[in-house]
Design an enzyme around this catalytic site. Structure first.
Site, short mmCIF file in Angstrom:
data_model
loop_
_atom_site.label_atom_id
_atom_site.label_comp_id
_atom_site.label_asym_id
_atom_site.label_seq_id
_atom_site.Cartn_x
_atom_site.Cartn_y
_atom_site.Cartn_z
N ASN A 170 70.94 -38.13 -50.07
CA ASN A 170 71.32 -39.16 -49.11
C ASN A 170 70.22 -39.16 -48.07
OD1 ASN A 170 73.80 -39.54 -50.37
ND2 ASN A 170 74.82 -38.01 -49.11
N HIS A 183 65.76 -32.91 -47.20
CA HIS A 183 66.65 -32.13 -48.07
C HIS A 183 67.45 -33.06 -48.96
CE1 HIS A 183 69.60 -33.43 -45.09
NE2 HIS A 183 70.56 -33.03 -45.91
#
Ligand SMILES: [Zn+2]
Ligand SMILES: [Zn+2]
Ligand SMILES: [Zn+2]
Length: 350
Positions: A170, A183
């Site tokens: 995301n 990340h």
């Protein structure tokens, strides 16, 4: 790249951290953060025939911390993070705010089918550098990341309780990201989730991905990348404006099936897509990236075909695409762009 070096560390609360590549140990006095108790279970929606993961302990999540408080940077003498290392190349750790957690609880609620929570939620930290994004990773870090994904797929696939290893990212606050450090995540589900399941069923009479790929290449108007054994295209039936599917040209089901050079090519093609997004409207594009691979439930799934799907959620400068009534209540997407035009615009950015 050969299999990357992996150092496994178990935190006092039982969660695992895997440091990939090189690292330097945590400073003296490192104190590992620990997981908070909560209600973890999965509940069955009999109308939609789907599982809902309940994780009623996630409200204390770190929300957009300052750089100095970043929970996934390397640890410093005054600041212990999730990563028990002062510096590292890439790291994976079991999420302290997981959507699934095997607690051993056997919750009951009249009228609701509830199963104990199981499965694994991991956070993949792409680099120890706080600034940047997937799109700006240096080539060696990008290569390492794809090897990390491959290693996690193998490791999680070997677990009895895991039927599907879902690698995703995301990106951006608009997609609910609570942390800016580059990340992604991995959810290792104890069942095959509906989206890949529907795709696999659609391919039960031969691989549909292979057929769609051939059709897109023959037409060409929606193709963005067609080299090094990969094809990226805006599907003619895209739900999201600027949605891109990046498909390995050979019929291979999962990352470990690809040769190392193929994995490197996949990583760099994914990065080209992410960079094209960022240059499209001149702002970091909020998007979701989903990697669809072969389920790991012990069955063959000969039709599984490795691919990445990107769902950017910006439809125009400053305008987000929301999942509103038609999308959420009826399951019908409205796309206010033509895939052919989106592809032409993206191609100019690649
Ligand atoms: Zn950071
Ligand atoms: Zn195929
Ligand atoms: Zn897919």
């Amino acid at each position: 790249m050969a299999r990357p070096a992996r150092t496994t560390i178990q935190q006092p609360d039982g969660r695992h951290v895997y440091l990939y590549g090189d690292h330097t140990p945590a400073p003296a006095g490192y104190q590992a953060p620990s997981i908070q108790p909560g209600a973890y279970q999965r509940r069955w929606n009999p109308l939609r025939r789907e599982w809902v993961l309940v994780a009623a302990a996630r409200q204390g999540r770190t929300f957009l911390p300052d750089r100095s408080q970043c929970p996934v940077c390397g640890s410093t003498p005054g600041h212990s993070t999730e990563i028990p290392a002062a510096r590292f190349d890439a790291a994976v750790f079991e999420n302290r705010f997981p959507g699934m957690l095997a607690t051993g609880d056997r919750p009951r609620e009249p009228g609701v089918r509830i199963e104990p929570s199981s499965g694994v939620c991991e956070v993949v930290v792409y680099t120890d550098e706080h600034e940047g994004s997937f799109g700006t990773l240096a080539p060696q870090r990008l290569d390492l990341l794809v090897e990390v994904w491959t290693d996690r797929y193998r490791a999680l696939a070997s677990r009895e309780d895991v039927q599907y290893v879902f690698i995703f990212e995301n990106r951006g606050e608009a997609v609910g990201v609570t942390l800016h450090h580059p990340h992604g995540q991995i959810y290792a589900y104890p069942f095959i989730p509906p989206v890949p399941d529907i795709e696999l069923r659609a391919g039960s009479r031969g691989c549909l991905q292979c057929r769609l790929l051939a059709d897109e290449l023959a037409d060409g108007r929606r193709v963005l990348i067609g080299e090094r054994g990969l094809v990226a295209y805006v599907p003619g039936y895209a739900r999201w404006p600027y949605e891109v599917h990046l498909v390995v040209r050979a019929h291979l089901g999962a990352l470990p099936d690809l040769p190392a050079a193929g994995r490197r090519a996949l990583g760099s093609a994914m990065q080209r897509v992410a960079r094209a997004y960022d240059s499209l409207f001149g702002v970091p594009m909020p998007y979701m990236m989903a990697l669809h691979q072969r389920p790991t439930d012990g069955r063959d799934h000969p039709q599984a075909h490795l691919h990445a799907e990107f769902y950017p959620i910006m439809r125009d400068q400053g305008k987000l695409k929301y999942l509103a009534g038609s999308e959420s209540g009826a399951g019908v997407f409205i796309n206010d762009t033509l895939a052919e035009e989106s592809a032409a615009r993206l191609r100019q950015r690649m």
